[in-house]
Design a protein around this motif. Structure first.
Motif, PDB file in Angstrom:
ATOM      1  N   GLY A  35       0.787  -1.306   0.084  1.00  0.00           N
ATOM      2  CA  GLY A  35      -0.020  -0.008   0.012  1.00  0.00           C
ATOM      3  C   GLY A  35       0.864   1.324   0.002  1.00  0.00           C
ATOM      4  O   GLY A  35       1.865   1.323  -0.642  1.00  0.00           O
ATOM      5  N   SER A  58       0.194  -3.817   3.524  1.00  0.00           N
ATOM      6  CA  SER A  58       1.675  -3.523   4.357  1.00  0.00           C
ATOM      7  C   SER A  58       1.926  -2.074   4.008  1.00  0.00           C
ATOM      8  O   SER A  58       1.760  -1.542   2.626  1.00  0.00           O
ATOM      9  CB  SER A  58       2.509  -4.638   3.344  1.00  0.00           C
ATOM     10  N   ARG A  62       6.655   4.771   6.844  1.00  0.00           N
ATOM     11  CA  ARG A  62       7.322   6.157   6.751  1.00  0.00           C
ATOM     12  C   ARG A  62       6.381   7.209   7.171  1.00  0.00           C
ATOM     13  O   ARG A  62       6.859   8.136   7.626  1.00  0.00           O
ATOM     14  CB  ARG A  62       7.417   6.530   5.171  1.00  0.00           C
ATOM     15  N   PHE A  78      10.268  -5.391   4.278  1.00  0.00           N
ATOM     16  CA  PHE A  78      10.374  -6.877   4.527  1.00  0.00           C
ATOM     17  C   PHE A  78      11.801  -7.380   4.437  1.00  0.00           C
ATOM     18  O   PHE A  78      12.130  -8.418   4.821  1.00  0.00           O
ATOM     19  CB  PHE A  78       9.502  -7.588   3.268  1.00  0.00           C
ATOM     20  N   GLY A  79      12.736  -6.485   4.145  1.00  0.00           N
ATOM     21  CA  GLY A  79      14.108  -7.077   4.131  1.00  0.00           C
ATOM     22  C   GLY A  79      14.387  -7.345   2.594  1.00  0.00           C
ATOM     23  O   GLY A  79      15.037  -8.553   2.357  1.00  0.00           O
ATOM     24  N   HIS A 101       2.729   3.395  -4.863  1.00  0.00           N
ATOM     25  CA  HIS A 101       2.880   4.500  -5.684  1.00  0.00           C
ATOM     26  C   HIS A 101       3.882   4.260  -6.909  1.00  0.00           C
ATOM     27  O   HIS A 101       4.851   3.405  -6.816  1.00  0.00           O
ATOM     28  CB  HIS A 101       3.293   5.635  -4.969  1.00  0.00           C
ATOM     29  N   MET A 107      10.178  -1.280  -4.279  1.00  0.00           N
ATOM     30  CA  MET A 107       9.271  -2.044  -3.778  1.00  0.00           C
ATOM     31  C   MET A 107       8.494  -2.962  -5.104  1.00  0.00           C
ATOM     32  O   MET A 107       8.141  -4.076  -4.866  1.00  0.00           O
ATOM     33  CB  MET A 107       8.032  -1.398  -3.100  1.00  0.00           C
ATOM     34  N   LYS A 222       5.151  15.076  -9.189  1.00  0.00           N
ATOM     35  CA  LYS A 222       5.430  13.978 -10.119  1.00  0.00           C
ATOM     36  C   LYS A 222       4.198  13.475 -10.896  1.00  0.00           C
ATOM     37  O   LYS A 222       3.160  13.968 -10.307  1.00  0.00           O
ATOM     38  CB  LYS A 222       5.787  12.939  -8.994  1.00  0.00           C
TER      39      LYS A 222
END
Ligand code: NAP
Length: 274
Positions: A35, A58, A62, A78-79, A101, A107, A222
């Motif tokens: 998310g 998830s 931030r 998550f690593g 995004h 990600m 953006k």
């Protein structure tokens, strides 16, 4: 505030419903939504209404006070791709929906690799890009550094690029800047950069008011797409204010849906095997 810890093997997750709800039921399908966007929250709300779906969203973690989200919520990285794969396997995730995004490229890369390794379907929910209309005065920029270079000395710039990539703008001391973000950055900012806080959606009257009040001469944004933050473009068009538009990153996977409604329909079809 979330109050329950759910699934502790390797990762702890905070949920707003008791852990008993998380018992694996063979009639249900478990969806992990990556998310951090309004579409991700809308999708979680929509899918959570279906009793056959368990929805986990998830967040990167931030934002200190994220908007409320239906279903289970977990927070933090998550690593890498391998960490996400392990999370999906540990938590018996059936389907991965990448609703991050369009500028969250790392990600998305991780999600594709993890879904492939976990042998689970990957779906991408991504807003359609904005395209210029009659009366728009857009200046294309490749990235934030390029956008900062394009500002002319003496300009009053309205920055709507979030708080992570302010550095190239902070270096432009010959430009006055008003930067809008959900939460103020923790690092030191120079005097020529003023922060105003705001959470989407933004209305057209509110955007007109900001452009007038601060005597904005240029907007930097953006190309996020979608309607929640598009009113500033309409206000800029009306007031003949130029917009420095940062292009979307290259090499992004195609979107399977551009709205939460369409993605929800796709997931429901997946659920019924159609
Ligand atoms: P990014 O650069 O693509 O990702 C960096 C790392 O942050 C990822 O490798 C991952 O860490 C972690 N991460 C990102 N999104 C996550 C999520 N939804 N759940 C768990 N971990 C996540 O991401 P970003 O550009 O910093 O964006 C962070 C978040 O803000 C995303 O959720 C995105 O949707 C949202 N957002 C971004 C923008 C933007 O302009 N970039 C704008 C609005 C909202 P690990 O490798 O440790 O898993």
């Amino acid at each position: 505030m979330k109050g329950f810890i759910w699934v502790q093997r390797g990762k702890a997750m905070l949920a707003d419903t008791p852990p008993e709800r998380a018992v694996i039921n063979t009639n249900t399908m478990r969806i992990l939504i990556l998310g951090g966007t309004s579409e991700a929250s809308q999708l979680a709300a929509q899918l959570s209404r279906n009793a056959r779906l368990q929805v986990i969203t998830s967040l990167a973690g931030r934002t200190e006070a994220p908007a409320p989200t239906a279903g289970f919520v977990r927070s933090g990285g998550f690593g890498g791709a391998r960490g996400l794969q392990v999370f999906m396997e540990d938590n018996a995730i059936d389907v991965l929906v990448d609703a991050t995004h369009v500028f969250a490229t790392q990600m998305t890369r991780n999600a594709i690799v993890a879904a492939r390794a976990a042998r689970r379907p990957y779906y991408r929910l991504c807003r359609s890009a904005w395209t210029p209309r009659d009366g728009d005065r857009w200046i294309d920029a490749d990235d934030t550094a390029h956008a900062a270079e394009q500002l002319t000395a003496g300009a009053v710039a309205f920055l709507t690029i979030g708080r992570q990539h302010l550095a190239p703008f902070a270096a432009r001391r010959d430009v006055v800047m008003i930067a809008r973000m959900i939460e103020a950055p923790t690092e030191f900012l120079p005097d020529h950069l003023t922060i105003i806080r705001g959470r989407p959606p933004f209305s057209l009257p509110a955007e007109r008011e900001i452009l007038r009040r601060y005597r904005i001469s240029v907007i930097v944004t953006k190309n996020s797409g979608g309607s929640a933050v598009a009113a500033k473009l309409t206000a800029a068009r009306e007031m003949a204010i130029p917009v420095i538009m940062i292009r979307r990153p290259q090499d992004q996977p195609p979107a399977d849906a551009s709205t939460a409604e369409d993605m929800a329909a796709l997931i429901e079809r997946h659920l019924t095997g159609q």
